[in-house]
Design an enzyme around this catalytic site. Sequence first.
Site, PDB file in Angstrom:
ATOM      1  N   ARG A  88      59.605  38.461  20.751  1.00  8.68           N
ATOM      2  CA  ARG A  88      58.459  37.678  19.942  1.00  8.68           C
ATOM      3  C   ARG A  88      57.054  37.019  20.981  1.00  8.68           C
ATOM      4  NH1 ARG A  88      62.093  33.447  17.255  1.00  8.68           N
ATOM      5  NH2 ARG A  88      63.443  34.087  18.952  1.00  8.68           N
ATOM      6  N   ASN A 106      20.846  20.036  57.745  1.00  4.00           N
ATOM      7  CA  ASN A 106      20.260  20.052  56.574  1.00  4.00           C
ATOM      8  C   ASN A 106      19.951  21.450  56.174  1.00  4.00           C
ATOM      9  OD1 ASN A 106      19.745  18.098  53.924  1.00  4.00           O
ATOM     10  ND2 ASN A 106      17.991  19.379  54.466  1.00  4.00           N
ATOM     11  N   ASN A 153      24.488  37.751  53.826  1.00  3.57           N
ATOM     12  CA  ASN A 153      25.692  37.927  54.846  1.00  3.57           C
ATOM     13  C   ASN A 153      25.986  39.421  54.644  1.00  3.57           C
ATOM     14  OD1 ASN A 153      26.613  37.439  51.970  1.00  3.57           O
ATOM     15  ND2 ASN A 153      28.537  37.059  52.582  1.00  3.57           N
TER      16      ASN A 153
END
Length: 507
Positions: free
Chosen positions: A17, A381, A390
Amino acid sequence: MTNNLTVIVLAAGGGTRMRSKTPKVLHPVCGRSMVGHVLRAVAAVEPERVVAVVGHQREQVAPHVQEHLPDVVLAVQEEQLGTGHAVRIAMEAAGSTSGTVLVAYGDTPLLEGESLRAFVAEHEAAERAVSILSGILQEPFGYGRVVRDADGDVLAIVEEKDATPAQRDIHEINSGILAFDGAFLAEALPRIGNDNVKGEYYLTDTVQLARDAGLTVGAHPLADVLQTEGANDRAQLAELGREMNRRIVTRWMRAGVTVMDPATTWIESDVVLAQDVTILPGTQLLGTTVVGEDAVVGPDTTLEDCEVGVGARVVRTHGQLAVVGDGANVGPFAYLRPGTKLGEGGKIGTFVETKNADLAAGAKVPHLSYVGDAEVGEGTNIGAGTIFANYDGVAKHRTTIGRQARTGSNNTFVAPVTVGDGAGTGAGTVVRRDVPAGALAVSAGPQRNLEGWTLQRRPGTAQAAAAEAAGASTGSPVGTPVGDTAHKTSQGDGTRVGETPSTGAES
Ligand code: UD1
Ligand code: CA
């Protein structure tokens, strides 16, 4: 409790089921397969041995069971001829008939070890041949009924299909979890027949056999009936999942976690939360995620196998295999991919994607950036709109940025490349070569203003009308640079009259 307990877990059934290529007992509930939950409950009772009966799709079920319980004894039931047949095969595989034998099913995810422990303890204290973990159900349809005599003594378990109308009115059901005296069980199993409506060997027939032999039988209703409930289809699977989640969320709230909206909060079973964590609505904490004290997660956040530090904030974020340091800030709208590591007090801000990125303490990538295969040093930062390029189309390369660097907006770091400590970059820099410590890298061409360009080249447009309204003249011939002329000339940079400079955004 006995020091000779055998637990038999039945998991040979087909689970038709579920309508799934995945075996029923392998379907997950709150991050763990149903049989995985059962095995965890079973392990908590510290049995001498565990036998798992596998059959249907055993090439998937058997390795999965072994992964959860390496010491498990596997018994193969080729054909599902009934629970009595399955247990007989298990007893042969167990190689021992002494002590207590506990039978459980592999599809009851809410089962708890403590319930099994109490049940076995009571069975042994009463020195019974058979004990039934029963339950009282409003709607007992489908279950085997516990038939008692006028004194309340258990006489038999009668299956739904074999029950008389009067027996069908009984509300005490057999949960399926039974405890046996092993010697009695081994002796009784071969005597079970299959002369019943289903033509199966019913394990439950052992109750009658014990009674006939004058042995003691008993049944204990488990108040928390959901613990023994199985999932036969996906709807039941979802119901049990929601119930398990409700229990997990409640447990964490009792342990000191604030959950603003339990109904939209999902916490999988292996997640660990510290005291005073706050979880906001629409949050899913999955896998082995760990969240530290005072951290706030959510709203609308999914974290899988992540680590969130003390006092960190993770807002509207999707994260996987990422580590967020103490006091760090993530989001809103951040995507932390595997290998992301954000240091203490750092920031991965809005519309930022990271992957294999190690950001040291206090490092910040506040806006609209992709940081992949990178190291960013302490206190650095990264300007808005920065891409760590990359991938050269063949291989991935790393970018390393030192500490206390300040990189400009709209930079591209073309890896492999290194930027030194305290270095800087101008806005729009494409960093292709290493930048030494303390240097400022600039790569964008100098700006030239071509006076009167709009009125000459775009006459009759809304742009021209605006320029005219602002007092712009058709002025000098297009192409004459205005301001900083010497600098531009020295770079050999000139634009011929009539040339259309790229405007970027409109292309
Ligand atoms: C069984 C019990 C019933 C109880 C109910 C609780 C019997 C005869 N009946 O009925 O009293 O109320 O569970 O849910 O025991 N299995 C095997 N091999 C088999 C048959 C079954 O491994 O040959 C496994 C199934 O995968 C399943 C479990 O045993 O996990 C129960 O089998 P199932 O056929 O579902 O039994 P029920 O008819 O539900
Ligand atoms: Ca069943």
